[in-house]
Design a protein around this motif. Structure first.
Motif, mmCIF file in Angstrom:
data_model
loop_
_atom_site.group_PDB
_atom_site.id
_atom_site.type_symbol
_atom_site.label_atom_id
_atom_site.label_comp_id
_atom_site.label_asym_id
_atom_site.label_seq_id
_atom_site.Cartn_x
_atom_site.Cartn_y
_atom_site.Cartn_z
ATOM 1 N N ALA A 186 0.848 -1.181 0.000
ATOM 2 C CA ALA A 186 0.000 0.000 0.000
ATOM 3 C C ALA A 186 0.885 1.232 0.000
ATOM 4 C CB ALA A 186 -0.899 0.021 1.238
ATOM 5 N N ALA A 187 0.320 2.351 -0.434
ATOM 6 C CA ALA A 187 1.057 3.610 -0.418
ATOM 7 C C ALA A 187 0.965 4.289 0.935
ATOM 8 C CB ALA A 187 0.536 4.548 -1.506
ATOM 9 N N ARG A 188 0.185 3.676 1.846
ATOM 10 C CA ARG A 188 0.124 4.190 3.215
ATOM 11 C C ARG A 188 -0.330 3.053 4.122
ATOM 12 N NH1 ARG A 188 -6.083 6.062 3.362
ATOM 13 N NH2 ARG A 188 -6.632 3.920 2.906
ATOM 14 N N HIS A 189 0.128 3.127 5.369
ATOM 15 C CA HIS A 189 -0.306 2.119 6.330
ATOM 16 C C HIS A 189 -1.671 2.534 6.864
ATOM 17 C CE1 HIS A 189 1.469 -1.010 9.285
ATOM 18 N NE2 HIS A 189 1.313 -1.519 8.097
ATOM 19 N N SER A 190 -2.619 1.629 6.829
ATOM 20 C CA SER A 190 -3.986 1.971 7.242
ATOM 21 C C SER A 190 -4.101 2.038 8.761
ATOM 22 C CB SER A 190 -4.953 0.924 6.707
ATOM 23 O OG SER A 190 -4.780 -0.287 7.413
ATOM 24 N N ALA A 191 -5.182 2.642 9.233
ATOM 25 C CA ALA A 191 -5.420 2.720 10.677
ATOM 26 C C ALA A 191 -5.472 1.326 11.286
ATOM 27 C CB ALA A 191 -6.727 3.472 10.943
ATOM 28 N N GLN A 192 -6.095 0.392 10.570
ATOM 29 C CA GLN A 192 -6.194 -0.981 11.078
ATOM 30 C C GLN A 192 -4.796 -1.603 11.207
ATOM 31 O OE1 GLN A 192 -7.953 -3.980 8.510
ATOM 32 N NE2 GLN A 192 -9.120 -4.795 10.224
ATOM 33 N N ASN A 193 -3.940 -1.353 10.219
ATOM 34 C CA ASN A 193 -2.594 -1.918 10.273
ATOM 35 C C ASN A 193 -1.781 -1.297 11.410
ATOM 36 O OD1 ASN A 193 -3.498 -3.153 8.013
ATOM 37 N ND2 ASN A 193 -1.863 -2.450 6.661
ATOM 38 N N ILE A 194 -1.928 0.013 11.594
ATOM 39 C CA ILE A 194 -1.237 0.678 12.710
ATOM 40 C C ILE A 194 -1.735 0.072 14.026
ATOM 41 C CG2 ILE A 194 -0.926 2.871 13.919
ATOM 42 C CD1 ILE A 194 -1.280 4.244 11.126
ATOM 43 N N ASP A 298 3.318 7.091 4.358
ATOM 44 C CA ASP A 298 2.136 7.638 3.677
ATOM 45 C C ASP A 298 2.641 8.476 2.509
ATOM 46 O OD1 ASP A 298 -0.099 8.927 2.745
ATOM 47 O OD2 ASP A 298 -0.889 9.415 4.728
ATOM 48 N N LEU A 299 2.710 7.843 1.361
ATOM 49 C CA LEU A 299 3.321 8.463 0.193
ATOM 50 C C LEU A 299 2.501 9.645 -0.319
ATOM 51 C CD1 LEU A 299 5.959 7.847 -1.117
ATOM 52 C CD2 LEU A 299 4.828 6.203 -2.620
ATOM 53 N N ALA A 300 1.181 9.593 -0.109
ATOM 54 C CA ALA A 300 0.342 10.715 -0.547
ATOM 55 C C ALA A 300 0.606 11.932 0.331
ATOM 56 C CB ALA A 300 -1.139 10.328 -0.504
ATOM 57 N N ALA A 301 0.582 11.727 1.648
ATOM 58 C CA ALA A 301 0.805 12.837 2.572
ATOM 59 C C ALA A 301 2.168 13.476 2.334
ATOM 60 C CB ALA A 301 0.695 12.345 4.012
ATOM 61 N N ASN A 309 0.967 12.814 -7.268
ATOM 62 C CA ASN A 309 2.140 13.695 -7.273
ATOM 63 C C ASN A 309 3.439 12.925 -7.060
ATOM 64 O OD1 ASN A 309 0.575 15.922 -7.672
ATOM 65 N ND2 ASN A 309 0.471 16.487 -5.501
ATOM 66 N N ALA A 310 3.335 11.808 -6.321
ATOM 67 C CA ALA A 310 4.531 11.016 -6.035
ATOM 68 C C ALA A 310 5.112 10.414 -7.311
ATOM 69 C CB ALA A 310 4.211 9.910 -5.028
ATOM 70 N N PHE A 311 4.275 10.291 -8.348
ATOM 71 C CA PHE A 311 4.701 9.566 -9.547
ATOM 72 C C PHE A 311 4.693 10.439 -10.807
ATOM 73 C CE2 PHE A 311 2.467 6.353 -6.829
ATOM 74 C CZ PHE A 311 3.605 5.700 -6.393
ATOM 75 N N ARG A 312 4.449 11.740 -10.664
ATOM 76 C CA ARG A 312 4.326 12.594 -11.849
ATOM 77 C C ARG A 312 5.585 12.523 -12.705
ATOM 78 N NH1 ARG A 312 0.070 15.380 -12.557
ATOM 79 N NH2 ARG A 312 -0.606 15.274 -10.392
ATOM 80 N N GLY A 313 5.404 12.249 -13.990
ATOM 81 C CA GLY A 313 6.542 12.178 -14.901
ATOM 82 C C GLY A 313 7.388 10.925 -14.760
ATOM 83 N N THR A 314 6.889 9.932 -14.049
ATOM 84 C CA THR A 314 7.701 8.747 -13.789
ATOM 85 C C THR A 314 8.058 8.014 -15.082
ATOM 86 O OG1 THR A 314 7.818 6.627 -12.625
ATOM 87 C CG2 THR A 314 5.647 7.297 -13.406
ATOM 88 N N PRO A 315 9.329 7.641 -15.234
ATOM 89 C CA PRO A 315 9.718 6.870 -16.416
ATOM 90 C C PRO A 315 9.624 5.358 -16.185
ATOM 91 C CG PRO A 315 11.677 7.508 -15.205
ATOM 92 C CD PRO A 315 10.490 7.985 -14.392
ATOM 93 N N THR A 316 9.229 4.968 -14.966
ATOM 94 C CA THR A 316 9.294 3.564 -14.561
ATOM 95 C C THR A 316 8.121 2.758 -15.119
ATOM 96 O OG1 THR A 316 10.361 4.287 -12.522
ATOM 97 C CG2 THR A 316 9.458 2.052 -12.534
#
Lengths: 400, 211
Positions: A186-194, A298-301, A309-316
């Motif tokens: 996931a791109a972030r750890h959920s409340a349940q996972n925490i 939390d990649l979005a935050a 935004n974390a992936f804008r222009g990504t060449p991958t």
């Protein structure tokens, strides 16, 4: 396995892996603001780096994993966690790829972590070890690649926390990642996972032998607390269906209830075994630090609130994989990553593998999963100009 | 170019013919990726796919294609505008929950859309209802009413009407028989809504059209 050692590096050859000192001249700046260095990084490699240095695959291990991907574990003697995937002609083909896996920062299998001695004090770090993040783990891996002389990875792959590192790699060092395979993540750890992680941490802290994190200095170890943490965690790695298939309500070596609190049920016995073997190979404080790193992810935050935004222009080139019965990192989390990648017109594949084995499916024999993994790697290899495995005809070729 | 299109399923050949070389293509409901693979190899197309079934996605990815598991109703909205030259939806429009939204999204994401669907105006379909008074089950519509995935049937005339209301330009229309071969002459033109078992359309946005 043969390994090409870059010249001028101080490699300490361990029977099953390498270790390298990093950050003596230039400490690693951590997300918490602290600088750390020098640090030791333990890693293992398989296969040979090609002359162009273009065939390297970084494998990122999960919370309680390590760099013994395809070697017997030095403590338990069990086969490596992806043993069946690594080797000549296998999915992670050591004839074609140079595989690297390093123990994460904060770990307890050779890379600097809270169990190690703080050179400044001469005593174990314990809770004075700085709180680390997934980003810090990746920063250290990038330093390792610098030292190995690898500018761009052909691929980064990992499941669970390894998938978090994979996503972090793509966000932090997009130009260094040709292809990425985040699995069951996931791109972030959920409340349940925490919440589950907090149960584990509290179990450790409740053990008097934890000694407020100072157990190493006092010659103790919080076996019971860490075992309970592992038991709680282990339940989250399995599905209800897998638990039922494996154990049902079967009793353990008895015909009737004991009318007591022994391990009457097989599932209890299994969990106790998981707990008691785990404490032989894992450090309690490492468990605290690494679970914390996952919680903070939390990649979005970290990118202005929008994951895209974390992936804008990504060449991958991405291949996102989830498992239908994984309730710890459910498919919806992978879909969120895929949608963010689509929003920036990234090159992405995504498949939800039908499996009743829960989160752990990424470590198990799942033929569809392996077919997807191998196929994606092969297609990416062709685009990268690396040799392809001999394959069947492509669809559309010779169909009636 | 029948020779160049050899080995491709007959209904996909006509679609492949509509795609310009070197373009960017999104194939919605791409199955095992046969069309994308062919376009990549023969027309240097940068292709992506969306497919509902795990087996389809897995097969496509295993052949080096970029395909995500998803469907037209839920996934198109996440793509940015103008990301593709062509968005293809073959034999799927009638199975979507919101065909109008899907069509709009296709022409938002792509400069062109290529759409094919079974024609509910075909004379056999009409006769089923008219003479037998029962829901049609034909070669192209092989499901009984209680198990069909096709929930939004339309005739060719219905579809053209929707395109007009959405300001979509029909650049090409092809009437197909049950085998996916092109109907020629009057059956494929003026009377297509009666004689075509399938309709195939190349569409574009009004603001993109040459006229």
């Amino acid at each position: 396995m043969t390994v090409s050692e870059p010249p001028g590096l101080r490699h300490l050859r361990d029977p099953r892996g390498y270790s390298i000192e990093l950050g003596r001249d230039r400490p690693v700046r951590l997300d918490c603001g602290a600088d750390i260095g020098p640090i030791t990084v333990a890693y293992q490699t398989y296969g040979t780096l090609n002359a162009e240095r273009s065939n390297a695959i970084l494998i990122c291990h999960a919370l309680t994993g390590d760099h013994y991907v395809a070697d017997p574990h030095p403590i338990t003697g069990k086969p490596g966690w992806w043993n069946d995937l690594v080797g000549p002609g296998r999915l992670l083909d050591t004839d074609r790829y140079f595989l690297i896996c390093s123990n994460v920062l904060g770990g307890c299998m050779g890379t600097t972590g809270p169990r190690d001695v703080n050179p400044a004090t001469g005593k174990p770090w314990g809770l004075s070890f700085p709180v680390i993040t997934i980003g810090d783990m990746v920063r250290v891996q990038a330093r390792l690649l610098d030292a190995l002389g690898i500018d761009q990875l052909f691929c980064v792959v990992g499941g669970s926390m390894g998938g978090m590192q994979t996503l972090e790699w793509c966000a932090s060092f997009p130009e260094r990642v040709f292809a990425a395979i985040p699995i069951a993540t996931a791109a972030r750890h959920s409340a349940q996972n925490i919440a589950f992680h907090e149960v584990g941490r509290q179990a450790i802290a409740a053990d008097p032998d934890w000694c407020d994190g100072d157990y190493l200095s006092q010659g103790k170890f919080p076996n019971r607390g860490l075992a309970v943490a592992r038991m709680a965690g282990h339940i989250t790695y399995l599905s209800e269906a897998a638990l039922h298939r494996k154990f049902g309500r079967n009793l353990q070596e008895r015909d009737n209830f004991s009318y007591g609190f022994d391990a009457d049920f097989q599932v209890e016995s299994y969990l106790r075994h998981q707990g008691s073997t785990f404490v032989e190979r894992f450090d309690a404080n490492s468990y605290l630090y690494i679970t914390r790193a996952m919680d903070y992810f939390d990649l979005a935050a970290a990118n202005g609130g929008a994951l895209a935004n974390a992936f804008r222009g990504t060449p991958t080139r991405f291949c996102v994989i989830s498992f239908s019965s994984d309730w710890l990192f459910p498919t919806s989390e992978s879909r969120a990553v895929v949608q963010a990648l689509n929003a920036v017109a990234a090159n992405v594949s995504f498949v939800e593998i039908q499996s009743d084995k829960g989160h752990d499916a990424f470590l198990l024999d799942e033929p569809e999963f392996h077919a997807t993994l191998g196929g994606f790697l092969d297609g990416a290899a062709e685009h990268r100009g690396l040799p392809r495995a001999v394959k069947d005809r492509a669809p559309g070729d010779g169909a009636p | 170019m029948p020779q160049a299109n050899g080995n491709l399923r007959v209904d996909l050949r006509l679609i492949a013919d509509m795609v310009a070389s070197g373009s960017r293509v999104l194939d919605v409901g791409c199955g095992d990726g046969a069309l994308l693979a062919w376009l990549g190899r023969h027309k240097n197309v940068d292709g992506r796919g969306i497919e509902l079934s795990m087996a389809g996605v897995s097969a496509a990815v295993a052949h080096g294609l970029s395909v995500i598991q998803g469907d037209a109703d839920t996934d198109l909205e996440h793509y940015p505008s103008g990301a593709f030259d062509y968005v293809i939806l073959s034999q799927t429009l009638q199975a979507t929950y919101e065909p109008k939204t899907v069509l709009s999204n296709m022409l938002r994401i792509g400069r062109h859309a290529i759409v094919s669907f079974p024609n509910f105006g075909h004379w056999k379909v009409r006769s089923h209802l008219l003479l037998r008074g029962r829901m049609p089950v034909t070669d192209t519509l092989a499901y009984a009413w209680y198990e069909t995935p096709n929930i939004h049937f339309c005739t060719i005339r219905d579809f053209l009407h929707l395109c007009r209301s959405l300001n979509i330009v029909v650049e090409r229309r092809i009437a197909l028989d049950r085998n996916g071969d092109m109907l020629r002459g009057w059956a494929g033109r003026a009377l297509a809504n009666l004689f075509a078992e399938q309709g195939l359309f190349l569409l574009s946005r009004k603001d993109e059209s040459a006229g």
